[in-house]
Design a protein around this motif. Structure first.
Motif, short mmCIF file in Angstrom:
data_model
loop_
_atom_site.label_atom_id
_atom_site.label_comp_id
_atom_site.label_asym_id
_atom_site.label_seq_id
_atom_site.Cartn_x
_atom_site.Cartn_y
_atom_site.Cartn_z
N GLU A 1 7.85 -50.24 -19.14
CA GLU A 1 9.03 -49.72 -18.45
C GLU A 1 8.56 -48.77 -17.34
O GLU A 1 7.44 -48.28 -17.36
CB GLU A 1 9.94 -48.95 -19.41
N GLY A 2 9.46 -48.47 -16.39
CA GLY A 2 9.14 -47.48 -15.39
C GLY A 2 9.33 -46.08 -15.95
O GLY A 2 10.03 -45.88 -16.94
N PRO A 3 8.71 -45.09 -15.33
CA PRO A 3 8.91 -43.70 -15.76
C PRO A 3 10.38 -43.29 -15.61
O PRO A 3 11.07 -43.75 -14.71
CB PRO A 3 8.02 -42.90 -14.81
N PHE B 1 12.92 -39.76 -15.50
CA PHE B 1 12.94 -38.31 -15.32
C PHE B 1 13.36 -37.62 -16.61
O PHE B 1 14.29 -38.05 -17.29
CB PHE B 1 13.90 -37.96 -14.19
N LEU C 1 8.09 -31.49 -12.10
CA LEU C 1 8.91 -32.40 -12.88
C LEU C 1 8.07 -33.00 -14.01
O LEU C 1 6.85 -33.11 -13.90
CB LEU C 1 9.44 -33.54 -12.02
N TYR D 1 8.05 -36.57 -16.33
CA TYR D 1 8.57 -37.91 -16.51
C TYR D 1 8.02 -38.45 -17.82
O TYR D 1 6.91 -38.14 -18.24
CB TYR D 1 8.14 -38.82 -15.37
N PHE E 1 1.32 -36.87 -8.97
CA PHE E 1 1.39 -37.06 -10.42
C PHE E 1 0.05 -36.76 -11.08
O PHE E 1 -1.02 -37.02 -10.52
CB PHE E 1 1.76 -38.50 -10.75
N GLY E 2 0.12 -36.25 -12.31
CA GLY E 2 -1.05 -36.17 -13.17
C GLY E 2 -1.31 -37.53 -13.82
O GLY E 2 -0.55 -38.48 -13.62
N LYS E 3 -2.40 -37.61 -14.61
CA LYS E 3 -2.78 -38.88 -15.22
C LYS E 3 -1.97 -39.22 -16.46
O LYS E 3 -2.02 -40.35 -16.94
CB LYS E 3 -4.27 -38.87 -15.58
N LEU F 1 5.90 -36.57 -4.37
CA LEU F 1 5.40 -36.10 -5.65
C LEU F 1 3.93 -36.45 -5.81
O LEU F 1 3.48 -37.50 -5.39
CB LEU F 1 6.18 -36.74 -6.80
N PHE G 1 4.20 -37.74 -17.91
CA PHE G 1 3.55 -37.42 -16.65
C PHE G 1 4.12 -36.12 -16.10
O PHE G 1 5.34 -35.93 -16.05
CB PHE G 1 3.78 -38.51 -15.61
N LYS H 1 7.34 -42.10 -20.00
CA LYS H 1 7.19 -43.53 -19.77
C LYS H 1 6.90 -44.27 -21.07
O LYS H 1 5.92 -43.97 -21.76
CB LYS H 1 6.07 -43.79 -18.76
#
Lengths: 113, 113
Positions: free
Chosen positions: A42-44, A46, A34, A36, A103-105, A101, A89, A38
């Motif tokens: 705010e929040g990430p 999709f 996936l 995302y 996540f990458g950085k 999930l 992300f 951001k």
């Protein structure tokens, strides 16, 4: 040990051009991926996903490509718009999305008008 | 439909203090998650829940506790705040699958001094 790697912390692109964000993974059990987006404070949210049974998924200006043999995926944004400026992300999951999930950085995309 | 809401937005704690970060979702999602995001880093999973009464540890659970007494609420408790817990905390939820598309709250910024 990072299982999902986004090796470019930042990327600058001119408005109207293509943005390509890259993501590599090490866990061969990952089969659902996936992206995302951001914005600050705010929040990430999709953006787009792809299952390992596909090698491409398109949604409007956004396309995700998956190369399983290289354990690499990329997000293409065409054409890039100033509103696309955000942190992106990459995330991955095993078992068709039944494990949490990873996540990458993130990669900070700046689209310059 | 408010989605995922988090309170407070920002908090300063002294070392050793305790607090609860609140998270509520109104989408009737079974799965809920707590992540932390440190500067320049990706999202790291603290705890998650697959339904009321069921919780499980993520990648970085030490120093935190959770409970899930209802479908809607998933509070995160810090018992003895430490400077290492300075971070931005995101709550998320998904309908099915721990790796499926997650919907994130706006985040709680926590500073421990």
């Amino acid at each position: 040990d990072q299982q999902v790697k986004q090796n470019s912390p930042s990327l600058s692109v001119q408005e109207g051009r293509i943005s390509i964000l890259n993501c590599d993974y090490t866990n061969s059990m990952f089969d659902y991926f996936l992206w995302y987006k951001k914005y600050p404070a705010e929040g990430p949210t999709f953006l787009i996903s792809i299952s390992s049974i596909k090698d491409k998924n398109e949604d409007g200006r956004f396309t995700v490509f998956l190369n399983k043999s290289a354990k690499h995926l990329s997000l293409h944004i065409v054409p890039s718009q100033p509103g696309d400026s955000a942190v992106y992300f990459c995330a991955a999951s095993e078992k068709g999305g039944n494990t949490p999930l990873v996540f990458g950085k993130g990669t900070r995309l700046s689209v310059i008008a | 439909n408010a989605g995922v809401t988090q309170t407070p937005k920002f908090r300063i704690l002294k070392i050793g203090q305790s607090m609860t970060l609140q998270c509520t979702q109104d989408m009737n999602h079974n799965y809920m998650y707590w992540y932390r995001q440190d500067p320049g880093m990706g999202l790291k999973l603290i705890y998650y829940s697959v339904g009321a009464g069921i919780t499980d540890k993520g990648e970085v659970p030490n120093g935190y506790n959770v409970s899930r007494s209802t479908t809607e609420d998933f509070p995160l408790r810090l018992e003895l705040a430490a400077p290492s817990q300075t971070s931005v905390y995101f709550c998320a939820s998904s309908y099915v699958g721990a790796g499926e598309t997650q919907y994130f709250g706006p985040g709680t910024r926590l500073l421990v001094l």
